[in-house]
Write an enzyme that holds these catalytic residues in place. Sequence first.
Site, PDB file in Angstrom:
ATOM      1  N   HIS A   8       0.846  -1.193   0.000  1.00 19.15           N
ATOM      2  CA  HIS A   8       0.000   0.000   0.000  1.00 19.15           C
ATOM      3  C   HIS A   8       0.880   1.240   0.000  1.00 19.15           C
ATOM      4  O   HIS A   8       2.074   1.170   0.241  1.00 19.15           O
ATOM      5  CB  HIS A   8      -0.962   0.020   1.193  1.00 19.15           C
ATOM      6  N   GLU A  42      -9.239   2.494  -2.916  1.00 18.09           N
ATOM      7  CA  GLU A  42      -8.813   1.481  -3.865  1.00 18.09           C
ATOM      8  C   GLU A  42      -8.766   2.117  -5.253  1.00 18.09           C
ATOM      9  O   GLU A  42      -9.752   2.687  -5.715  1.00 18.09           O
ATOM     10  CB  GLU A  42      -9.802   0.318  -3.828  1.00 18.09           C
ATOM     11  N   HIS A  64       7.707  10.922  -7.070  1.00 13.18           N
ATOM     12  CA  HIS A  64       6.291  10.917  -7.415  1.00 13.18           C
ATOM     13  C   HIS A  64       5.761   9.495  -7.507  1.00 13.18           C
ATOM     14  O   HIS A  64       6.519   8.537  -7.498  1.00 13.18           O
ATOM     15  CB  HIS A  64       6.052  11.673  -8.730  1.00 13.18           C
ATOM     16  N   GLU A 109       1.598  11.054 -11.466  1.00 14.97           N
ATOM     17  CA  GLU A 109       1.759  10.907 -12.918  1.00 14.97           C
ATOM     18  C   GLU A 109       0.755   9.883 -13.412  1.00 14.97           C
ATOM     19  O   GLU A 109       0.525   8.867 -12.765  1.00 14.97           O
ATOM     20  CB  GLU A 109       3.180  10.434 -13.229  1.00 14.97           C
TER      21      GLU A 109
END
Length: 134
Positions: A8, A42, A64, A109
């Site tokens: 995660h 999620e 990033h 991104e």
Amino acid sequence: MGITGLNHITLAVSDLARSVAFYTDVLGAVQRTASARSAYLELGPIWLCLEATDALTPRADDTHIAFSCAPAEFARLTEHISAHAPLWKENRSEGASLYFLDPDGHKLELHLGDLASRLAHYRDHPEKGVQVLP
């Protein structure tokens, strides 16, 4: 046995409700938990935790998180995200990319491509000075 994947990502946020709205409304995340200090979201296979903090420290470098999407969705998502988020960088990498900021300035991104396409790009462009290892 080694690492098997990404578990995660946790992002510290200054306004939890605003961040949940951004990730759900703009990026299409599904909210899975809610509490006064955190929310689990999620995004495809990604488990994203937004955690409220009083001491947010923005980064000044290019660190990033890059998200993937289906190629057929890239243009639509790029237009949608660009209408709701500031951009922070022009694309100079292999593959189409949109570099944008979340409400707390986390650098994100949207990228088309994968590791295989990036390695193929470097094999095809040795002038870039990147050695692809076996």
